[in-house]
Write a protein that holds these residues in place. Structure first.
Motif, PDB file in Angstrom:
ATOM      1  N   ASP A   1      -2.694  32.402 -10.200  1.00 39.91           N
ATOM      2  CA  ASP A   1      -2.241  31.040 -10.482  1.00 39.91           C
ATOM      3  C   ASP A   1      -3.327  30.195 -11.140  1.00 39.91           C
ATOM      4  O   ASP A   1      -4.022  29.412 -10.488  1.00 39.91           O
ATOM      5  CB  ASP A   1      -1.759  30.388  -9.183  1.00 39.91           C
ATOM      6  CG  ASP A   1      -0.866  29.186  -9.438  1.00 39.91           C
ATOM      7  OD1 ASP A   1      -0.927  28.635 -10.552  1.00 39.91           O
ATOM      8  OD2 ASP A   1      -0.113  28.788  -8.523  1.00 39.91           O
ATOM      9  N   TYR A   2      -3.460  30.333 -12.461  1.00 38.71           N
ATOM     10  CA  TYR A   2      -4.460  29.567 -13.197  1.00 38.71           C
ATOM     11  C   TYR A   2      -4.167  28.067 -13.218  1.00 38.71           C
ATOM     12  O   TYR A   2      -5.102  27.257 -13.127  1.00 38.71           O
ATOM     13  CB  TYR A   2      -4.609  30.112 -14.620  1.00 38.71           C
ATOM     14  CG  TYR A   2      -5.547  31.290 -14.693  1.00 38.71           C
ATOM     15  CD1 TYR A   2      -6.927  31.110 -14.724  1.00 38.71           C
ATOM     16  CD2 TYR A   2      -5.057  32.593 -14.717  1.00 38.71           C
ATOM     17  CE1 TYR A   2      -7.794  32.191 -14.777  1.00 38.71           C
ATOM     18  CE2 TYR A   2      -5.917  33.685 -14.773  1.00 38.71           C
ATOM     19  CZ  TYR A   2      -7.281  33.472 -14.799  1.00 38.71           C
ATOM     20  OH  TYR A   2      -8.133  34.553 -14.835  1.00 38.71           O
ATOM     21  N   PRO A   3      -2.908  27.621 -13.347  1.00 40.23           N
ATOM     22  CA  PRO A   3      -2.664  26.183 -13.316  1.00 40.23           C
ATOM     23  C   PRO A   3      -3.143  25.529 -12.021  1.00 40.23           C
ATOM     24  O   PRO A   3      -3.716  24.437 -12.047  1.00 40.23           O
ATOM     25  CB  PRO A   3      -1.133  26.086 -13.449  1.00 40.23           C
ATOM     26  CG  PRO A   3      -0.749  27.314 -14.200  1.00 40.23           C
ATOM     27  CD  PRO A   3      -1.672  28.384 -13.697  1.00 40.23           C
ATOM     28  N   LEU A   4      -2.959  26.219 -10.885  1.00 41.66           N
ATOM     29  CA  LEU A   4      -3.429  25.681  -9.610  1.00 41.66           C
ATOM     30  C   LEU A   4      -4.954  25.731  -9.526  1.00 41.66           C
ATOM     31  O   LEU A   4      -5.586  24.832  -8.957  1.00 41.66           O
ATOM     32  CB  LEU A   4      -2.824  26.469  -8.453  1.00 41.66           C
ATOM     33  CG  LEU A   4      -3.340  26.115  -7.048  1.00 41.66           C
ATOM     34  CD1 LEU A   4      -2.967  24.683  -6.690  1.00 41.66           C
ATOM     35  CD2 LEU A   4      -2.784  27.087  -6.004  1.00 41.66           C
ATOM     36  N   ASN A   5      -5.566  26.757 -10.101  1.00 42.47           N
ATOM     37  CA  ASN A   5      -7.010  26.938  -9.990  1.00 42.47           C
ATOM     38  C   ASN A   5      -7.783  25.735 -10.506  1.00 42.47           C
ATOM     39  O   ASN A   5      -8.770  25.299  -9.881  1.00 42.47           O
ATOM     40  CB  ASN A   5      -7.425  28.201 -10.747  1.00 42.47           C
ATOM     41  CG  ASN A   5      -8.930  28.414 -10.740  1.00 42.47           C
ATOM     42  OD1 ASN A   5      -9.599  28.193 -11.744  1.00 42.47           O
ATOM     43  ND2 ASN A   5      -9.465  28.827  -9.608  1.00 42.47           N
ATOM     44  N   ASP A   6      -7.377  25.191 -11.624  1.00 36.98           N
ATOM     45  CA  ASP A   6      -8.070  24.021 -12.170  1.00 36.98           C
ATOM     46  C   ASP A   6      -8.084  22.872 -11.168  1.00 36.98           C
ATOM     47  O   ASP A   6      -9.111  22.204 -10.980  1.00 36.98           O
ATOM     48  CB  ASP A   6      -7.382  23.562 -13.464  1.00 36.98           C
ATOM     49  CG  ASP A   6      -7.707  24.460 -14.639  1.00 36.98           C
ATOM     50  OD1 ASP A   6      -8.631  25.283 -14.518  1.00 36.98           O
ATOM     51  OD2 ASP A   6      -7.028  24.354 -15.679  1.00 36.98           O
ATOM     52  N   HIS A   7      -6.948  22.641 -10.533  1.00 40.19           N
ATOM     53  CA  HIS A   7      -6.850  21.545  -9.569  1.00 40.19           C
ATOM     54  C   HIS A   7      -7.653  21.840  -8.308  1.00 40.19           C
ATOM     55  O   HIS A   7      -8.245  20.933  -7.713  1.00 40.19           O
ATOM     56  CB  HIS A   7      -5.382  21.292  -9.212  1.00 40.19           C
ATOM     57  CG  HIS A   7      -4.533  20.880 -10.380  1.00 40.19           C
ATOM     58  ND1 HIS A   7      -4.917  19.907 -11.269  1.00 40.19           N
ATOM     59  CD2 HIS A   7      -3.321  21.329 -10.807  1.00 40.19           C
ATOM     60  CE1 HIS A   7      -3.984  19.758 -12.199  1.00 40.19           C
ATOM     61  NE2 HIS A   7      -3.013  20.610 -11.943  1.00 40.19           N
ATOM     62  N   LEU A   8      -7.674  23.098  -7.874  1.00 36.76           N
ATOM     63  CA  LEU A   8      -8.448  23.475  -6.689  1.00 36.76           C
ATOM     64  C   LEU A   8      -9.935  23.200  -6.896  1.00 36.76           C
ATOM     65  O   LEU A   8     -10.608  22.620  -6.025  1.00 36.76           O
ATOM     66  CB  LEU A   8      -8.250  24.955  -6.373  1.00 36.76           C
ATOM     67  CG  LEU A   8      -6.978  25.365  -5.641  1.00 36.76           C
ATOM     68  CD1 LEU A   8      -6.825  26.881  -5.662  1.00 36.76           C
ATOM     69  CD2 LEU A   8      -6.991  24.859  -4.204  1.00 36.76           C
TER      70      LEU A   8
ATOM     71  N   THR B   1     -11.363  21.186  -9.053  1.00 42.87           N
ATOM     72  CA  THR B   1     -11.613  19.750  -9.187  1.00 42.87           C
ATOM     73  C   THR B   1     -11.598  19.067  -7.826  1.00 42.87           C
ATOM     74  O   THR B   1     -12.446  18.231  -7.514  1.00 42.87           O
ATOM     75  CB  THR B   1     -10.557  19.109 -10.107  1.00 42.87           C
ATOM     76  OG1 THR B   1     -10.630  19.703 -11.396  1.00 42.87           O
ATOM     77  CG2 THR B   1     -10.788  17.609 -10.232  1.00 42.87           C
ATOM     78  N   ALA B   2     -10.633  19.442  -6.992  1.00 40.72           N
ATOM     79  CA  ALA B   2     -10.452  18.780  -5.701  1.00 40.72           C
ATOM     80  C   ALA B   2     -11.589  19.068  -4.727  1.00 40.72           C
ATOM     81  O   ALA B   2     -12.024  18.168  -3.992  1.00 40.72           O
ATOM     82  CB  ALA B   2      -9.123  19.204  -5.077  1.00 40.72           C
TER      83      ALA B   2
ATOM     84  N   ASP C   1     -14.301  13.253  -1.685  1.00 37.26           N
ATOM     85  CA  ASP C   1     -13.616  12.030  -2.124  1.00 37.26           C
ATOM     86  C   ASP C   1     -12.732  12.258  -3.345  1.00 37.26           C
ATOM     87  O   ASP C   1     -12.543  11.362  -4.172  1.00 37.26           O
ATOM     88  CB  ASP C   1     -14.642  10.908  -2.404  1.00 37.26           C
ATOM     89  CG  ASP C   1     -15.448  10.547  -1.173  1.00 37.26           C
ATOM     90  OD1 ASP C   1     -14.845  10.343  -0.097  1.00 37.26           O
ATOM     91  OD2 ASP C   1     -16.695  10.490  -1.264  1.00 37.26           O
ATOM     92  N   GLN C   2     -12.182  13.481  -3.436  1.00 33.52           N
ATOM     93  CA  GLN C   2     -11.222  13.792  -4.493  1.00 33.52           C
ATOM     94  C   GLN C   2      -9.834  13.956  -3.877  1.00 33.52           C
ATOM     95  O   GLN C   2      -9.679  14.520  -2.808  1.00 33.52           O
ATOM     96  CB  GLN C   2     -11.612  15.083  -5.209  1.00 33.52           C
ATOM     97  CG  GLN C   2     -13.015  15.090  -5.784  1.00 33.52           C
ATOM     98  CD  GLN C   2     -13.235  14.008  -6.817  1.00 33.52           C
ATOM     99  OE1 GLN C   2     -12.468  13.892  -7.773  1.00 33.52           O
ATOM    100  NE2 GLN C   2     -14.277  13.201  -6.629  1.00 33.52           N
ATOM    101  N   THR C   3      -8.833  13.466  -4.579  1.00 33.69           N
ATOM    102  CA  THR C   3      -7.468  13.565  -4.073  1.00 33.69           C
ATOM    103  C   THR C   3      -6.981  15.012  -4.071  1.00 33.69           C
ATOM    104  O   THR C   3      -7.401  15.826  -4.892  1.00 33.69           O
ATOM    105  CB  THR C   3      -6.510  12.710  -4.923  1.00 33.69           C
ATOM    106  OG1 THR C   3      -5.176  12.838  -4.395  1.00 33.69           O
ATOM    107  CG2 THR C   3      -6.507  13.169  -6.379  1.00 33.69           C
ATOM    108  N   LEU C   4      -6.097  15.320  -3.125  1.00 33.89           N
ATOM    109  CA  LEU C   4      -5.446  16.633  -3.075  1.00 33.89           C
ATOM    110  C   LEU C   4      -4.021  16.559  -3.601  1.00 33.89           C
ATOM    111  O   LEU C   4      -3.276  17.538  -3.536  1.00 33.89           O
ATOM    112  CB  LEU C   4      -5.431  17.165  -1.634  1.00 33.89           C
ATOM    113  CG  LEU C   4      -6.761  17.247  -0.886  1.00 33.89           C
ATOM    114  CD1 LEU C   4      -6.600  18.009   0.425  1.00 33.89           C
ATOM    115  CD2 LEU C   4      -7.831  17.899  -1.732  1.00 33.89           C
TER     116      LEU C   4
END
Length: 508
Positions: free
Chosen positions: A266-273, A275-276, A281-284
């Motif tokens: 899951d590459y689309p999820l990986n970017d968000h993981l 970053t978070a 203090d990063q949103t989930l």
């Protein structure tokens, strides 16, 4: 005296077994229940020095000595961390400098640096004895540079015309161009298609492996994957196919889902993981949005492979260090989410020691088994919890709270409810969950920090320190079990009386 001691021991054991049972025992394992450890064979563990041909540990692009025997010797290490499946980089015979396995020279032989076919079969057998499944990386898009087929008169038409991929938005270029200069196979050629399908089935029949990770999926026609899926699953019905489609567009990835590939890295999820969790203090919120989106796009979103890094990306530890944070807390929070959200967690070797690394090949450093075990113990604990709670692998997914990096979400399966709280902030956080979201009159039993939260005045109040996470199980309220307590006191009293009588007889 021995009979008396035996009697008291039996009574105590019987009383102990009358304690309330823990989590409900899982049903038969499905692929969504697995937790995958991904390792690069050459860089994991050298178990047999006799196959160390042209090994140079100082050259990041040379063979370093890892082999099948080295993996076999570390199976208990992998199992003890709670992993139930191992994904291996390609085991096939490669040309010189093909330490990574992706420059295949012979689809029907093992790489001599890794060991013999017999040693590979023993690895699979030993893994299966430990209830660990084996997933092989399988490449159908290309072969090694300078492959003999290029010169053979009967196989020249097995390849697309040599040309670079210049337009990465063109599907035709992606499927026909030579990726990084590697000879590109033409899967529309019936002979090529048959060869690849036969080889894929042969490895299943010959070695009893359990799944394939499919390399460079988007560079191969969709209709080939239809045939591939049908053929390999005719050999082993529960055979798992997880594809690599390097794209951030889930709708694009989904076309291969319809072709019979079970799940995707899951590459689309990986970017968000990344970053978070690479800093506090990063949103989930993006993580939750992606999970909901996957539910509407993929046939079975719980078969997606979720990950933080791999052999093609910069190590997640590097992100953390560049943000001037200590890797331990960041990894613990990220792994907690990975293990408790929809999907199959894939953990890249070395993550358990927060191994650092930049771009390829720096992200493929040798594993170090002589290191701090703090993170290893944490992975073992969350792996144990994931293995015992079906709600974490099969349950619904509902967000109860998300604000300023503090998140609480619920997984529910049959009568089991798990609640996960992650404080991805730099301050202690308190969250109030009303009982219309969680059943009233119960309690949340913490499984990581041993926290206990009871419903009071129509709500549950969850309090977490900075950069901490907790996995709760919603349970009936506990209290003193008076019957059990009375039985224990009776046993102790009886034993003391027995000792008193025995001492009196000794004096006489």
């Amino acid at each position: 005296m021995k009979k008396a001691l035996l009697g008291f021991t039996l009574i105590f054991i019987l009383i102990s077994f009358s304690l309330p049972a823990g989590a409900v025992e899982k049903e038969e394992r499905k692929w969504q229940d697995e937790t995958i450890y991904f390792l690069m064979i050459d860089r994991f563990n050298n178990g047999d020095n006799s196959n160390d041909y042209k090994v140079d540990v100082k050259d990041p692009k040379a063979y370093h000595g890892g082999d099948f025997e080295g993996i076999t010797k570390q199976l208990d290490y992998i199992k003890d961390m709670g992993f139930t499946a191992i994904w291996l980089t390609p085991v096939f015979d490669n040309i010189d400098k093909g330490y990574h396995g992706y420059w295949i020279n012979d689809f029907y032989a093992t790489e001599e640096h890794f060991g013999t076919m017999e040693e590979f079969k023993r690895l699979v057998q030993e893994a299966h004895k430990r209830d660990i499944k084996i997933i092989l990386d399988f490449v159908v898009n290309h072969v090694a540079p300078g492959h003999p087929w290029l010169e053979g008169p009967d196989k020249k038409d097995w390849f697309h015309q040599e040309k670079e991929i210049t337009n990465w938005n063109s599907q035709e270029d992606l499927e026909n161009g030579w990726l990084y200069g590697l000879p590109d196979l033409d899967q529309d050629n019936p002979d090529v298609r048959k060869y690849l399908l036969d080889a894929a089935k042969w490895w299943i029949e010959e070695t009893d492996i359990d799944g394939y990770r499919l390399d460079t999926v988007r560079h191969v026609p969709v209709d080939f994957w239809n045939d591939f899926s049908r053929e390999v699953k005719s050999v082993k019905e529960d055979f798992y196919l997880i594809g690599e489609v390097w794209s951030n567009d889930p709708n694009y990835i989904a076309q291969y889902d319809k072709a019979g590939i079970d799940g995707f890295v899951d590459y689309p999820l990986n970017d968000h993981l990344r970053t978070a969790f690479s800093q506090p203090d990063q949103t989930l919120d993006w993580l939750f949005s992606t999970a909901k989106r996957n539910e509407s796009i993929y046939e079975d979103p719980y078969l997606m492979g979720t990950f933080l890094d791999n052999h093609d990306t910069v190590r997640f530890t590097r992100d953390i260090i560049q943000n001037n944070h200590h890797p331990g807390p960041r990894w613990r929070l990220a792994l907690t989410y990975l293990y408790t959200s929809p999907g199959i967690p894939i953990v890249y070797y070395g993550s358990e020691i927060a191994l650092d690394g930049g771009e390829d090949p720096d992200n493929r450093r040798q594993m170090n088994f002589l290191t701090d075990k703090e993170l290893i113990d944490y992975i073992s604990r969350i792996g144990e919890i994931r293995g015992k709670l079906p709600s974490l692998t099969r349950g619904t997914f509902d967000v109860l709270h998300e604000e300023d990096g503090m998140a609480v979400y619920k997984r529910e399966y049959q009568d089991e409810v798990s609640v996960i709280a992650i404080n991805n902030s730099s301050q202690t956080q308190s969250v109030t969950i009303p009982t219309d979201q969680l059943e009233d009159g119960k309690e949340l039993q913490g499984l990581l920090l041993n926290d206990l939260v009871r419903s009071e005045d129509g709500h549950y109040t969850v309090i977490l320190d900075r950069e901490e996470a907790e996995i709760y199980r919603l349970s009936d309220r506990t209290g003193l079990n008076m019957g059990f307590l009375a039985a224990i006191l009776a046993v102790i009293g009886g034993f003391l009386l027995f000792l008193f009588v025995l001492s009196r007889r000794g004096k006489k």
